[in-house]
Design an enzyme around this catalytic site. Structure first.
Site, short mmCIF file in Angstrom:
data_model
loop_
_atom_site.label_atom_id
_atom_site.label_comp_id
_atom_site.label_asym_id
_atom_site.label_seq_id
_atom_site.Cartn_x
_atom_site.Cartn_y
_atom_site.Cartn_z
N ARG A 1 -34.92 21.21 52.94
CA ARG A 1 -36.44 21.64 53.23
C ARG A 1 -36.49 22.72 52.35
O ARG A 1 -36.07 23.77 52.76
CB ARG A 1 -36.77 21.55 54.51
CG ARG A 1 -38.19 22.30 54.81
CD ARG A 1 -38.72 22.76 56.21
NE ARG A 1 -40.06 23.16 56.22
CZ ARG A 1 -40.31 24.47 56.67
NH1 ARG A 1 -39.35 24.89 57.48
NH2 ARG A 1 -41.10 24.82 56.68
N HIS B 1 -45.16 28.77 51.81
CA HIS B 1 -44.28 29.32 52.86
C HIS B 1 -44.69 30.86 52.39
O HIS B 1 -43.82 31.62 51.99
CB HIS B 1 -42.95 28.80 52.70
CG HIS B 1 -41.97 29.47 53.73
ND1 HIS B 1 -41.25 28.56 54.45
CD2 HIS B 1 -41.98 30.68 54.40
CE1 HIS B 1 -40.60 29.27 55.35
NE2 HIS B 1 -40.74 30.52 55.17
N GLU C 1 -45.66 27.92 59.37
CA GLU C 1 -45.83 28.78 60.20
C GLU C 1 -47.37 29.67 60.00
O GLU C 1 -47.31 30.83 59.44
CB GLU C 1 -44.80 29.88 60.45
CG GLU C 1 -43.60 29.12 60.78
CD GLU C 1 -42.42 30.21 60.94
OE1 GLU C 1 -42.56 31.24 60.85
OE2 GLU C 1 -41.46 29.70 61.34
N ASN D 1 -40.91 25.00 64.57
CA ASN D 1 -40.07 26.12 64.21
C ASN D 1 -39.89 26.58 65.43
O ASN D 1 -40.78 27.20 66.13
CB ASN D 1 -40.48 26.80 63.22
CG ASN D 1 -40.73 26.20 61.75
OD1 ASN D 1 -40.36 24.99 61.89
ND2 ASN D 1 -41.13 26.88 60.88
N TYR E 1 -37.47 29.80 67.76
CA TYR E 1 -36.31 30.89 67.73
C TYR E 1 -36.21 31.35 69.12
O TYR E 1 -35.08 31.38 69.59
CB TYR E 1 -36.47 31.89 66.81
CG TYR E 1 -36.49 31.44 65.22
CD1 TYR E 1 -35.34 31.46 64.68
CD2 TYR E 1 -37.73 31.10 64.83
CE1 TYR E 1 -35.20 31.06 63.30
CE2 TYR E 1 -37.75 30.33 63.34
CZ TYR E 1 -36.46 30.49 62.66
OH TYR E 1 -36.35 30.03 61.28
N GLU F 1 -37.21 24.48 61.54
CA GLU F 1 -36.59 25.48 61.51
C GLU F 1 -35.79 25.80 62.70
O GLU F 1 -36.60 25.95 63.97
CB GLU F 1 -37.33 26.73 60.99
CG GLU F 1 -37.62 26.81 59.72
CD GLU F 1 -38.54 28.06 59.44
OE1 GLU F 1 -38.36 29.09 60.11
OE2 GLU F 1 -39.20 27.99 58.49
O1 IFM Z 1 -36.98 33.71 57.54
C1 IFM Z 1 -37.97 33.19 58.49
C2 IFM Z 1 -38.78 31.94 57.72
O2 IFM Z 1 -39.17 32.42 56.47
C3 IFM Z 1 -39.81 31.55 58.54
N1 IFM Z 1 -39.50 31.40 60.19
C4 IFM Z 1 -38.66 32.32 60.72
C5 IFM Z 1 -37.69 32.69 59.63
C6 IFM Z 1 -36.52 33.81 60.41
O3 IFM Z 1 -37.36 35.03 60.64
#
Ligand code: IFM
Length: 475
Positions: free
Chosen positions: A81, A125, A170, A299, A301, A376
């Site tokens: 991607r 992006h 995002e 995405n 985290y 992500e």
């Molecule tokens: O690096 C970023 C990415 O560009 C978008 N999502 C989060 C990642 C980590 O911060």
């Protein structure tokens, strides 16, 4: 009948990919007629990024893409991607396309296909052409119309060879970090503008999806990638529950409301009425935004922990989105953000794979039947080569193992997750953090630009080749 899955095996067609974005890796910012994006301007503004870092060279993927494709093929990845730099293909953000720019992406896609790697294109992006920002940026409606034109150009050029399309990555970050807290480009700090930006990003998604479909074969899929937050209340106290609902609206409802359900949540409109009157939502916009989706990208985290504001609590504004005296959350002074307990990555983000499972199950309920991709997921660590030049990153292996296990659990619980894109293929420019934070599965020596797969890349490659997660000590 869906294939039965064993506790460790993923479905046979599961896509194992890695993700990047244009400004974070390409470099070559002045080649082929490319003009500055808001991230060129922002990163060259003193004080905006750690160490004054910028993406002028980044990891020089523009010149080294073939090496990077071979790296992925060598690991055994099935998908990649990447995003298109808008100002490389349409330098002023309007008008005819520059063929040199499109040719770069044609060559990249052809190389991927020749190596049996499925390309997935993200159109946006975060790198808006600077000219469009000068004309008002995302708070202005015209930017969404320009995006539709750009989407059509790229769809025409690559639609015959790329099946998976993602309009926006995002949009929360574009709107609220870009125009609210100002820690991202263009660095504006205006809560009203951040909500206008969110609406016009939604509109851009809807118009862009229509434009793509008007020029692409019907087999291609169109979706977007949301960094949907898993918002948890600090306690079950009604005030904390209300705080969590408010942040859920501002993080999630503001996008998935119109996109999935055709309306902004009433609670969001009410909570933000002191900041904006939403008069820029014109007749027909919600219908345009509510295009059918073929896929949804998540995405993930770390989760977000909130409570009702307590003026006596120290450091309660830290929400993990960078330092700014301006909050990215409009009309949310009555909410405090907390660090979730537990081990953290180098970003200070708590590691919690249960959040990923929770997120998948939520969207499985909210959008039944919609195929999901994890577009992500990954972690930054302070990786360093050992004296033999090898890079061992057992923390990242553990992180990936934990999160992929959560994905597999969600599949076993009935969710339709079709693939996973590790963030990120390569160490790269981590926005306001510059090159300090390494998210790559492949280590990049920034002095020589030499690439070295870390042990996590080898581990992940084995998972991709076998469709099962290799054992991890202590997991
Ligand atoms: O690096 C970023 C990415 O560009 C978008 N999502 C989060 C990642 C980590 O911060």
């Amino acid at each position: 009948m869906p294939e039965p899955i064993t506790p460790v095996a993923f479905p046979p067609n599961f896509l194992w990919g890695a993700a990047t974005s244009a400004y974070q890796i390409e470099g070559a910012v002045r080649e082929g007629g490319r003009t500055p994006s808001i991230w060129d301007t922002f990163s060259h503004t003193p004080g905006k990024t750690a160490g004054g870092d910028h993406g002028d060279i980044a990891v020089d993927h523009y010149h080294r893409f073939h090496e990077d494709v071979e790296l992925m093929a060598g690991l055994g990845l099935g998908a990649y991607r990447f995003s298109i730099s808008w100002s490389r293909v349409q330098p002023t953000g309007r008008g005819p396309a520059v063929q040199v720019g499109l040719d770069f992406y044609r060559r990249l896609v052809d190389d991927l296909l020749a190596h049996d790697i499925k390309p997935a294109v993200t159109l946006y992006h975060w790198d808006l052409p600077q000219e469009l920002e000068d004309a008002g940026g995302w708070p202005e409606r015209d930017t969404a119309l320009r995006f539709a034109e750009y989407a059509q150009i790229v769809g025409e050029a690559l639609g015959d060879r790329v099946e998976q399309w993602i309009t926006l990555n995002e949009p929360w970050c574009s709107a609220f970090l870009g125009y609210g807290s100002g820690v991202h480009a263009p660095g504006r700090t205006d809560p009203e503008a951040s909500l206008r930006a969110a609406h016009h990003l939604n509109l851009a998604h809807g118009l862009g999806a229509k434009a793509l479909r008007s020029v692409m074969p019907a087999r291609n899929t169109v979706g977007l990638s949301l960094n949907s937050s898993v918002v948890r209340p600090l306690t079950q106290d009604p005030a904390d529950l209300a705080a969590a609902r408010k942040i859920d609206d501002l993080a999630n409802g503001v996008f998935h409301g119109p996109i999935l359900h055709g309306a902004y949540p009433q609670s969001l409109l009410a909570a933000t009425s002191s900041v904006t009157d939403w008069s820029y939502v014109l007749d027909g916009d919600l219908r345009t935004i509510n295009q059918p989706l073929d896929t949804l990208g998540l995405n993930y985290y770390t989760p977000t922990l909130v409570s009702a504001a307590d003026p006596d609590r120290q450091g309660a504004r830290a929400d993990g989105h960078g330092a700014s005296e301006h909050s990215p959350w409009p009309a949310a002074d009555d909410v405090d953000f907390h660090q979730t307990p537990g081990e953290r990555t180098e970003m200070g983000w708590t590691i919690d794979p249960t959040g990923l499972h929770e997120l998948i199950m939520r969207y499985n309920r909210e959008a039944p039947g919609l195929p999901l991709y994890i577009t992500e997921n990954g972690a930054a660590y302070d990786d360093k080569p050992d004296p033999d030049g090898r890079v061992h990153d057992p923390e990242r292996v553990a992180y990936l193992h934990g999160h992929l296990s959560a994905v597999r659990r969600a599949i076993a619980d009935g969710a339709d997750v079709r693939g996973y894109y590790l963030w990120s293929l390569l160490d790269n420019f981590e926005w306001a953090y510059g090159y300090e934070k390494r998210f790559g599965a492949v280590y990049v020596d920034y002095a020589t630009l030499e690439r070295t797969p870390k042990s996590s890349a080898l581990w992940y490659g084995e998972a991709a080749r076998t469709g099962t997660l290799p054992e991890v000590e202590g997991a």
